[in-house]
Design an enzyme around this catalytic site. Structure first.
Site, mmCIF file in Angstrom:
data_model
loop_
_atom_site.group_PDB
_atom_site.id
_atom_site.type_symbol
_atom_site.label_atom_id
_atom_site.label_comp_id
_atom_site.label_asym_id
_atom_site.label_seq_id
_atom_site.Cartn_x
_atom_site.Cartn_y
_atom_site.Cartn_z
ATOM 1 N N HIS A 155 0.756 -1.168 -0.091
ATOM 2 C CA HIS A 155 -0.170 0.130 0.106
ATOM 3 C C HIS A 155 0.892 1.286 -0.083
ATOM 4 O O HIS A 155 0.341 2.386 0.481
ATOM 5 C CB HIS A 155 -0.965 0.025 1.121
ATOM 6 C CG HIS A 155 -1.684 -1.058 1.656
ATOM 7 N ND1 HIS A 155 -2.937 -1.593 0.927
ATOM 8 C CD2 HIS A 155 -1.549 -2.506 2.210
ATOM 9 C CE1 HIS A 155 -3.400 -2.824 1.399
ATOM 10 N NE2 HIS A 155 -2.378 -3.178 2.132
ATOM 11 N N SER A 276 14.264 21.796 -16.472
ATOM 12 C CA SER A 276 13.153 22.534 -16.491
ATOM 13 C C SER A 276 13.443 23.776 -16.995
ATOM 14 O O SER A 276 14.499 24.405 -17.000
ATOM 15 C CB SER A 276 12.364 22.700 -15.275
ATOM 16 O OG SER A 276 11.517 24.170 -14.930
ATOM 17 N N LYS A 282 15.704 22.210 -11.105
ATOM 18 C CA LYS A 282 15.135 20.747 -11.447
ATOM 19 C C LYS A 282 15.813 19.785 -12.104
ATOM 20 O O LYS A 282 16.440 20.193 -13.264
ATOM 21 C CB LYS A 282 13.771 21.133 -12.157
ATOM 22 C CG LYS A 282 12.715 21.871 -11.118
ATOM 23 C CD LYS A 282 11.906 20.926 -10.507
ATOM 24 C CE LYS A 282 10.727 20.007 -11.263
ATOM 25 N NZ LYS A 282 9.694 20.007 -10.697
ATOM 26 N N GLU A 289 9.164 8.747 -16.662
ATOM 27 C CA GLU A 289 7.809 8.989 -16.799
ATOM 28 C C GLU A 289 7.221 8.738 -18.240
ATOM 29 O O GLU A 289 6.071 8.328 -18.443
ATOM 30 C CB GLU A 289 7.864 10.682 -16.557
ATOM 31 C CG GLU A 289 7.670 10.804 -15.339
ATOM 32 C CD GLU A 289 8.000 12.493 -15.100
ATOM 33 O OE1 GLU A 289 7.689 12.799 -13.754
ATOM 34 O OE2 GLU A 289 8.166 13.235 -15.794
#
Ligand code: ARG
Length: 449
Positions: A155, A276, A282, A289
């Site tokens: 979980h 970024s 970043k 992804e």
């Protein structure tokens, strides 16, 4: 003029032509098309269906075309309807009359069935190699990390301690199943449809055993109608690819979580990250992804193919031309994803200290305290209750189970002794999980090495 122009009197509508063409996407099958035609031409010559001179001229012509394509002298473009028409027209232009005899005893229906099968088989073989390399990357991680402790989750909540070797071992299992699934698919796929003609075979004495062998198939397909109508092998392969991509997406998700500022279990190398445009600090896990995101299009390909084939009457229907773009897209996507994942895994930095530290916090050894009590004669259910109380106490004191004093322990259960601390240390917790397939098994093997 089209291959089939003979019975037509009016010119084709421009949109019809554009809608109908498949050259723009089936040109990638040029090699399979030429190989199939070479086998067919040799067989026609051997069987005396065409003369050996014609057969030789065709084979030489086709070999020249293949060479010219591969070396960039011949570009596949123009208004040919598909790759089959393109190659045949080019051949006839090069060798004249003999070229027009190539299609004797053949239809584009068995031709495209053959090309697509061979393309799928070639891709599948490449995928098996790439998956093997990915599995080797896991093997290295497993060998190096039998003692790299980390928390295991259920979980997405810390559950019990484990090791990086154990976690990577889980992925190795998935990809090994994928590899074996590909083997099964290949085995079922490996029957040759060439010689099925439009769907009812031909009146020529074709030797289908010969062409099947020449093209590396186990045998010719049984039923000529099924041969041109079947795309099961492609559906099966795309399903295999979708499953591989699903496994990659689960790993990508974990890498993204582990790479987050909160976790910092890993650092993805610069080669697999991007920045970024606005936030200078970043470094984003874009490749992971994208692998996760592209799973959608691979599933989409599977779904699309299932729907294209649904309710199609036998035998060939032009609907089946729609098998290609989706399937090719799925093949490209998964092949690239597997390669990128292998590169990313091989260059990732594991923050082992942080992982171990995290495994120590979050009560991952709570089960082990209960197991300790069981060894002291307390029934498991009762022990579970005691440990629940101990966890509450820790939360009050903002400490971990390892930090509680013996006095605190005894307040909850007087069966607890000084040996509790060694019994619930991270290393003991993992080492004692020695059931088949558990992390302790790997740890024991590693320390014996
Ligand atoms: N481009 C077609 C395909 O991909 C080739 C087969 C065409 N056959 C036909 N009878 N129109 O399916």
């Amino acid at each position: 003029m089209k291959l089939w122009g003979g019975r037509f009197t009016e010119a084709e509508d421009a949109l019809t032509e554009a809608f109908n063409e498949s050259l723009s996407f089936d040109k990638r099958m040029y090699k399979q098309d030429i190989k199939g035609s070479i086998a067919h031409a040799r067989m026609l010559g051997k069987q005396g269906i065409i003369t050996t001179e014609d057969s030789d001229a065709i084979v030489n012509g086709l070999e020249g075309i293949l060479k010219d394509i591969e070396e960039g002298r011949l570009v596949i473009e123009g208004d040919a309807e598909d790759i089959h028409s393109f190659i045949e027209a080019e051949l006839t232009e090069r060798i004249g009359e003999a070229g027009k005899r190539l299609h004797t005893g053949r239809s584009r229906n068995d031709q495209v069935a053959l090309d697509m099968k061979m393309y799928t088989r070639d891709h599948l073989d490449m995928m098996m190699g790439d998956l093997q390399s990915l599995i080797e990357a896991f093997d290295r991680l497993i060998a190096e990390n039998a003692e790299t402790f980390m928390p295991g989750f259920t979980h997405l909540q810390k559950a019990q301690p484990t090791t990086l070797a154990h976690h990577m071992g889980a992925y190795k299992e998935m990809f090994q199943r994928d590899l074996s699934r590909l083997g099964d698919t290949r085995d079922r796929l490996n029957e040759c449809p060439l010689g099925a003609g439009a769907f009812a075979g031909t009146t020529y004495p074709l030797d289908r055993e010969y062409t099947a062998k020449k093209l590396g198939f186990r045998k010719p397909t049984n039923n000529s109608m099924d041969s041109v109508s079947d795309r099961d092998y492609l559906l099966e392969y795309v399903f295999d690819l979708a499953t591989i991509q699903m496994h990659l997406s689960r790993l990508s998700e974990e890498i993204i979580i582990w790479n987050s500022n909160e976790y910092q279990f890993v650092r993805i190398s610069d080669a697999y990250s991007t920045g970024s445009s606005i936030m200078p600090q970043k470094k984003n896990p874009d490749i992971a992804e994208l692998i996760r995101g592209k799973t959608g299009r691979v599933y989409g390909a599977l779904q699309s193919l299932m729907v294209v084939m649904k309710g199609l009457p036998l035998a060939y229907n032009k609907d089946m031309q729609e098998d290609k773009e989706f399937a090719f897209d799925a093949m490209d996507t998964v092949a690239n994803s597997v390669k990128l994942m292998q590169g990313m895994l091989s260059t990732i930095t594991w923050n082992k200290e942080r992982m171990e530290d995290s495994a120590k916090r979050g009560f991952t050894n709570a089960t082990d305290v209960a197991d300790y009590l069981v060894r002291k004669g307390v029934p498991f259910r009762t022990a579970h209750g005691y440990v629940g109380e101990l966890v509450l106490l820790c939360e009050e004191k903002k400490c971990s189970l390892d930090d509680l004093s013996l006095e605190d322990y005894r307040k909850v259960c007087d069966k607890i002794d000084e040996d509790i601390y060694s019994a619930i240390s991270l290393e003991t917790c993992v080492k004692n999980r020695r059931t088949k397939g558990a992390p302790g098994e790997l740890l024991v093997t590693a320390s014996e090495d």
